[in-house]
Scaffold this motif. Structure first.
Motif, short mmCIF file in Angstrom:
data_model
loop_
_atom_site.label_atom_id
_atom_site.label_comp_id
_atom_site.label_asym_id
_atom_site.label_seq_id
_atom_site.Cartn_x
_atom_site.Cartn_y
_atom_site.Cartn_z
N ALA A 194 9.14 11.07 -9.36
CA ALA A 194 9.29 12.09 -8.43
C ALA A 194 10.71 12.08 -7.85
CB ALA A 194 8.35 11.93 -7.25
N LEU A 195 11.40 13.13 -7.67
CA LEU A 195 12.55 13.25 -7.25
C LEU A 195 12.87 13.73 -5.61
CD1 LEU A 195 14.39 15.35 -10.00
CD2 LEU A 195 14.44 12.90 -10.02
N TRP B 78 0.86 -1.52 0.07
CA TRP B 78 -0.08 0.13 0.29
C TRP B 78 0.92 1.18 0.08
CZ3 TRP B 78 -4.98 0.31 3.16
CH2 TRP B 78 -5.78 -1.06 3.21
N HIS B 79 1.95 1.11 0.99
CA HIS B 79 2.79 2.50 1.00
C HIS B 79 3.38 2.73 -0.40
CE1 HIS B 79 3.58 0.71 5.07
NE2 HIS B 79 2.38 1.50 5.28
N ILE C 155 0.88 8.99 -5.75
CA ILE C 155 0.54 10.47 -5.42
C ILE C 155 1.69 11.34 -6.17
CG2 ILE C 155 1.01 12.27 -3.67
CD1 ILE C 155 -0.46 10.25 -1.73
N GLY C 156 2.75 10.98 -5.98
CA GLY C 156 4.04 11.60 -6.65
C GLY C 156 4.47 11.29 -7.94
N ALA D 182 0.71 3.73 -2.84
CA ALA D 182 0.04 5.28 -2.45
C ALA D 182 1.14 6.26 -3.02
CB ALA D 182 -0.03 5.40 -1.19
N GLN D 183 2.54 5.88 -2.59
CA GLN D 183 3.50 6.98 -3.02
C GLN D 183 3.71 7.21 -4.41
OE1 GLN D 183 7.08 5.86 -0.79
NE2 GLN D 183 5.85 6.26 1.35
#
Lengths: 257, 250
Positions: free
Chosen positions: A61-62, A48-49, A56-57, A52-53
């Motif tokens: 994502a940097l 899930w982590h 979202i990003g 989700a990350q």
């Protein structure tokens, strides 16, 4: 006739209840902690982590990059500070001149890259924050070729899903290893660091090369990397959980949290 | 007779009446929150044991100067009876902490939104202009200190100190603890630069710990007040919704 002493007053009952509940909670938690079904339920959050990350990003994502002025005056050494075996000591004595990095497994062209080849590749320099699972952080400067470049040289076979890093250090009899998926392997900030804070990597920090996968915790930043193996699954390798700490202690494989 | 805050009846309820006090969403949230907070606090203390020092700024590790150290680096900051699990395991504590974090991260926004929609926030929790007068606040503090609690219909409304405590938890502590928790996650921090909002990751970790201290203080005061106000009646009202209005002392 005197009233019989009240053994169970409401006050006592409440007090005993609170104590009993407290005890139950504690021993209950330890029992649940040891219960395989409950544990696997909690471990389910791992995916899930990651999901989700990345939702979202975005996958690209940097991690934040810092200025020279933000760097830690002293970067703490953690984990193994020296592999300590004779073969490694010989490499260290000759400043890792004959160290080679093997790339094999599910690749089109298995490679054995000498240090000079890695040094000749385009280098990425980044000042990033290293977050240890224990809670401390340190900011340092890292420089080395992007892992994606190296993997592209070897060419991945379609079945490849994970990059596994085999290291020269060990805890007792267990060799250190780590693994990441291909999203992180091809992330622009994922590099094989040859230099730290403007100097060649020291032995304590993982000489001659150390993985930097900036959106994850410290235990993923494998030191003393000797070999990168491309695999379709982490099962069947050591404890099967994808890394030394994952196998030994059940640290999360996805260490972005 | 029954009294629901949303549907005022003609006659005001009196001391001794059994009335509806907490709606289902509040009760469900209360117990989910209570369970999650206890687990978060206990597993959080175990996580803290792994590095019992706090720093301000972007970074902070052993060579740097902490603003708070609990116990020693060799010893254990929090004892086993207070932690999950009860023997040292950073990995296991993280498994609990990060799984139950989902209860808060999904539950808090949901409950806040629902409380806004159903009027709970405005009607029962927001402080009115009158309540914010210093004389009113001072009066409430004195009444609390003398353990004089409202009786009859007045007991249905939260007073200034109660409202402040619940609002503080709902609007300050819970959002803050969630955001500072997310700030410590390197993956989330790359997605949304939360740690920068708090002056760096080490600062976010410090604030996270201060929030935890705030929760611990709230829980202690909350439980003491429940016991003082009549534990059976209070616990029943949070389980079934029904609350017996206290009678005034003759």
């Amino acid at each position: 006739m005197n009233e019989a002493p009240r053994i169970l007053t409401r006050r006592r009952l409440l007090g005993a209840g609170a104590l009993g509940a407290g005890g139950l909670i504690l021993s209950g938690c330890d029992k649940l902690n040891a219960n395989p079904t409950f544990r696997s339920l909690l471990l389910e959050a791992d995916s899930w982590h990651q999901g989700a990350q990345r939702a979202i990003g975005g996958k690209q994502a940097l991690a934040r990059e810092y200025a020279v002025a933000d760097m830690s005056p002293e970067f703490r050494v953690n984990g193994n500070a020296d592999p300590g075996d004779p073969a490694y000591a010989r490499h260290a004595a000759e400043a890792f001149a004959s160290w080679t990095l093997s790339i094999d497994g599910l690749v089109k062209r298995p490679l054995a890259l000498p240090m000079s080849a890695l040094q000749a590749m385009p280098q990425r320099e980044q000042i990033t924050r290293h977050d240890c699972v224990e809670g401390w952080s340190a900011i340092g400067q890292w420089q080395g070729p992007q892992l994606g470049q190296i993997l592209s040289l070897a060419g991945l076979l379609p079945a490849a899903r994970y990059a596994v890093f085999h290291c020269a250090d060990r805890f007792g009899a267990a060799p250190y290893y780590e693994s990441i998926d291909l999203v992180d392997a091809f992330h622009p900030q994922t590099i094989l660091a040859l230099r730290m804070n403007g100097q060649p990597l020291t032995v304590a920090h993982g000489a001659p090369l150390r993985l930097r996968v900036e959106r994850q915790l410290g235990y993923k930043q494998a030191k003393y990397v000797m070999r990168i193996e491309l695999r379709d699954s982490l099962a069947g390798l050591y404890g099967g959980k994808g890394g030394y700490w994952e196998d030994a202690r059940d640290y999360q494989w996805y260490a972005g949290i | 007779m029954s009294y629901a805050p949303d549907t005022p009846t003609e006659t005001a309820p009196q001391g001794g009446d059994l009335v509806r006090r907490h709606r289902l969403s509040t009760r469900l949230w209360h117990w989910a929150n209570a369970l999650a907070l206890f687990i978060m606090l206990m597993s959080g203390m175990m996580i803290f044991n792994a590095h019992p020092r706090l720093y301000w700024g972007e970074y902070g590790a052993n060579p740097d100067t902490p603003w708070l150290t609990i116990g020693s680096m060799e010893g254990i900051a929090f004892p086993g009876w207070a932690t999950i699990p009860s023997t040292y395991s950073l990995a296991d504590a993280r498994i609990w902490h990060l799984a139950f974090a989902w209860v808060l991260i999904l539950g808090v926004p949901l409950y806040l939104l629902w409380s806004l929609v159903n009027g709970h926030l405005r009607r029962d929790l927001l402080l009115t202009g009158d309540e914010l007068r210093p004389s009113h606040i001072w009066h409430d503090i004195k009444q609390h200190a003398r353990l004089r609690f409202p009786t009859g219909a007045a007991a249905l409304k939260y007073n200034v100190l109660q409202k402040s405590a619940y609002l503080g938890v709902l609007l300050v502590l819970l959002p803050l603890v969630i955001l500072t928790g997310l700030a410590m996650s390197p993956g989330f921090d790359a997605a949304v630069p939360v740690s920068a909002w708090f002056g760096g990751r080490a600062s976010a970790r410090s604030i996270h710990f201060l929030c935890a201290f705030g929760f611990a203080a709230f829980i202690v005061i909350h439980l003491v007040m429940v016991v003082l106000a009549g534990p059976f009646n209070e616990v029943r009202s949070m389980m079934t919704g029904w609350y017996r209005l206290p009678k005034g002392k003759p």
